[in-house]
Motif scaffolding. Sequence first.
Motif, mmCIF file in Angstrom:
data_model
loop_
_atom_site.group_PDB
_atom_site.id
_atom_site.type_symbol
_atom_site.label_atom_id
_atom_site.label_comp_id
_atom_site.label_asym_id
_atom_site.label_seq_id
_atom_site.Cartn_x
_atom_site.Cartn_y
_atom_site.Cartn_z
ATOM 1 N N VAL A 1 0.728 -1.277 -0.130
ATOM 2 C CA VAL A 1 -0.048 0.046 -0.005
ATOM 3 C C VAL A 1 0.781 1.116 0.245
ATOM 4 O O VAL A 1 0.401 2.292 -0.680
ATOM 5 C CB VAL A 1 -0.765 0.000 1.069
ATOM 6 N N VAL A 2 1.851 1.442 1.050
ATOM 7 C CA VAL A 2 2.667 2.429 0.942
ATOM 8 C C VAL A 2 3.378 2.839 -0.145
ATOM 9 O O VAL A 2 4.199 2.007 -0.503
ATOM 10 C CB VAL A 2 3.472 2.552 2.277
ATOM 11 N N ARG A 3 3.168 4.128 -0.724
ATOM 12 C CA ARG A 3 4.072 4.512 -1.877
ATOM 13 C C ARG A 3 4.974 5.721 -1.594
ATOM 14 O O ARG A 3 5.364 6.333 -2.672
ATOM 15 C CB ARG A 3 3.044 4.839 -3.031
ATOM 16 N N GLN A 4 5.399 5.935 -0.655
ATOM 17 C CA GLN A 4 6.408 7.119 -0.240
ATOM 18 C C GLN A 4 7.312 6.409 0.678
ATOM 19 O O GLN A 4 7.092 5.920 1.715
ATOM 20 C CB GLN A 4 5.680 8.192 0.455
ATOM 21 N N ARG A 5 8.554 6.854 0.281
ATOM 22 C CA ARG A 5 9.739 6.529 1.143
ATOM 23 C C ARG A 5 9.766 7.323 2.348
ATOM 24 O O ARG A 5 10.026 6.803 3.396
ATOM 25 C CB ARG A 5 11.166 6.754 0.260
ATOM 26 N N ARG A 6 9.269 8.735 2.283
ATOM 27 C CA ARG A 6 9.240 9.302 3.513
ATOM 28 C C ARG A 6 8.223 8.803 4.446
ATOM 29 O O ARG A 6 8.428 8.978 5.620
ATOM 30 C CB ARG A 6 8.777 10.952 2.923
ATOM 31 N N ALA A 7 7.096 8.239 3.923
ATOM 32 C CA ALA A 7 6.124 7.537 4.886
ATOM 33 C C ALA A 7 6.800 6.482 5.521
ATOM 34 O O ALA A 7 6.588 6.262 6.923
ATOM 35 C CB ALA A 7 4.957 7.218 4.061
ATOM 36 N N LEU A 8 7.726 5.824 4.974
ATOM 37 C CA LEU A 8 8.440 4.499 5.598
ATOM 38 C C LEU A 8 9.292 4.990 6.579
ATOM 39 O O LEU A 8 9.554 4.436 7.676
ATOM 40 C CB LEU A 8 9.126 3.676 4.533
ATOM 41 N N ARG A 9 10.024 6.024 6.141
ATOM 42 C CA ARG A 9 11.034 6.676 7.175
ATOM 43 C C ARG A 9 10.378 7.288 8.261
ATOM 44 O O ARG A 9 10.880 7.129 9.438
ATOM 45 C CB ARG A 9 11.967 7.810 6.453
ATOM 46 N N GLY A 10 9.045 7.669 8.258
ATOM 47 C CA GLY A 10 8.351 8.259 9.329
ATOM 48 C C GLY A 10 7.968 7.236 10.485
ATOM 49 O O GLY A 10 8.069 7.252 11.381
ATOM 50 N N LEU A 11 7.645 6.032 9.766
ATOM 51 C CA LEU A 11 7.243 4.883 10.406
ATOM 52 C C LEU A 11 8.497 4.306 11.488
ATOM 53 O O LEU A 11 8.401 4.192 12.557
ATOM 54 C CB LEU A 11 6.554 3.722 9.793
ATOM 55 N N LEU A 12 9.649 4.236 10.620
ATOM 56 C CA LEU A 12 10.794 3.784 11.157
ATOM 57 C C LEU A 12 11.286 4.815 12.118
ATOM 58 O O LEU A 12 11.850 4.382 13.448
ATOM 59 C CB LEU A 12 11.873 3.551 10.329
ATOM 60 N N LEU A 13 11.180 6.195 12.232
ATOM 61 C CA LEU A 13 11.307 7.134 13.122
ATOM 62 C C LEU A 13 10.615 7.056 14.457
ATOM 63 O O LEU A 13 10.883 6.743 15.629
ATOM 64 C CB LEU A 13 11.155 8.509 12.663
ATOM 65 N N LEU A 14 9.300 6.704 14.090
ATOM 66 C CA LEU A 14 8.195 6.510 15.309
ATOM 67 C C LEU A 14 8.800 5.090 16.198
ATOM 68 O O LEU A 14 8.749 5.035 17.277
ATOM 69 C CB LEU A 14 6.864 5.885 14.894
ATOM 70 N N ALA A 15 9.166 4.001 15.488
ATOM 71 C CA ALA A 15 9.850 2.658 16.150
ATOM 72 C C ALA A 15 10.894 2.958 16.789
ATOM 73 O O ALA A 15 11.267 2.733 17.962
ATOM 74 C CB ALA A 15 10.221 1.823 15.007
ATOM 75 N N ALA A 16 11.999 4.082 16.312
ATOM 76 C CA ALA A 16 13.272 4.269 16.995
ATOM 77 C C ALA A 16 12.828 5.052 18.014
ATOM 78 O O ALA A 16 13.705 4.977 19.200
ATOM 79 C CB ALA A 16 14.081 4.903 15.950
ATOM 80 N N ILE A 17 11.941 6.189 18.157
ATOM 81 C CA ILE A 17 11.596 6.865 19.085
ATOM 82 C C ILE A 17 11.035 6.161 20.367
ATOM 83 O O ILE A 17 11.419 6.240 21.331
ATOM 84 C CB ILE A 17 10.753 8.141 18.851
#
Length: 510
Positions: free
Chosen positions: A165-181
């Motif tokens: 579903v996800v078509r933006q690399r920026r959105a994936l990085r946002g999810l990974l940032l949430l996971a890292a925080i």
Amino acid sequence: MSSSRHTSSRPPHDLKYAPGVAARVPSSQRPLRPLEWAVLIHVGIFFVAITWAFGGAADWLRIYFGWWGALGALLTLTAIQDREARDNGWLRPLAWLWPLAVFNAFVLVGCLNPSFKAVKFGIETMLVNSGGHPWWPTSAQPGDALGALALFDGIWISCFNLALVVRQRRALRGLLLLAAINAVALAVFGTAQKLLHATGLFFDTVASPQKSFFASFVYHNHWGAFVVLMLAACLGLAWHYGRRTDARGFFHSPVFTGAVAVFLLAVSVPLSTSRSCTLLAGMLLGTAFLHLIATLLKKRRRFRESIALPVAGALVALTLALAGVWQFARESFLPRIDQTRAQLVDMRERGGIGSRWILYSDTCRMARDKLAFGWGMGSYPHVFTLYNTQKSVDKLPVFYRDAHSDWLQSFAENGLVGSALLALCALVPLWRLRARHLASALPSYLLGGCALLLLYSWVEFPFGNLAVTLTWWLCFFCAIQYARLLDRESYSPVRPAGSTPPVAPSTASA
């Protein structure tokens, strides 16, 4: 001609979103669609909830995680109905579903062929080995198999939706940032518990079944495995954002923030007293350090500048970081070093690795008796009692819920056929990746962390923890989709209306 003149007379912003040219616009320039938001929020809530809820180790919470994961299937069905996505090739990851579908059929057939039956003996209920049909998959406890399958499906499908579903690399990085925080918050929380000498979870409000707990995780090796994956994500994100360091300097850049996050996570591993994961984290951080040195050398040589200063600075930073980690973790980790020495002496005297070798040998005997199809998903704690040869010092029976080797346990429970199907759930999405897909550091670090944990699962059971399993698949599918989006964008430039599209190589991402 008139149609062409009419199209070219449109304002640029109208042309960009005109019917029939949506595929020409890079996905990074489009706003996130509602379904993309739904998938990201679903996975984000799943991740945060399962990591704080005892790492998913509480049996009474498993049913709630199963239901939440089942929502992922509804999102998948919603995505399938998108005709535009199908026409533009976004639904090709649906071809990756076949190993999961076959594995589900494999487990369900086993549930129809139980190998144990319950027998009442007074007020107790005992399980008796009835064998089951030898030429079909089987299950020791069909109810346990279905529960384990539902959890695995929910986790896999939820993370698979990231690639679908996800078509933006920026959105994936946002999810990974949430996971890292979230991971850093857990590390700080666990460090505070450790420094205050808490004897139970959540500052003694919940009794821990294990003495070696950390943060919200009941078992320190599960915490360590979780941190290895999060370190890989943080390092990948730091490399990505490091390219955008502005003129304000290192201490105001994302790289400094990433370095602080990496330090806090790294400190928590030896502080949790996990020896094996301390080694894994050291290997990962050592690789990142060599990557940094190689990058600095390449950059300085390009401009014909001296390499002495950046290398010296990197070595000083590494020394200070190691000193800081040792200062925090010394009190907790020194007893584990002494214990390791004592264990090595005992192994040398006995000529083996002690009880762990016996456990592995007994598990191998269990696997050999049903080599093709195994004893059934979730069957290990029930069946292993028939093969366990260990006795405690007080002559009481020893109970094992896990084999302390995910590979051996998978062979014992799912046999060669089921284990191969589980492996294909990861190998099929990986099949189309090429070296060019890993040109970015972020997917490379994510997949490197996943590979490191797979090696670790030969001698431990990180995937016996739901939070680690979810984190592994989250990192895996984020890496796969990130690489696919990079590749797709490199062959899908914005083109004027009516121009001839470029021909992508036959190895373009599927």
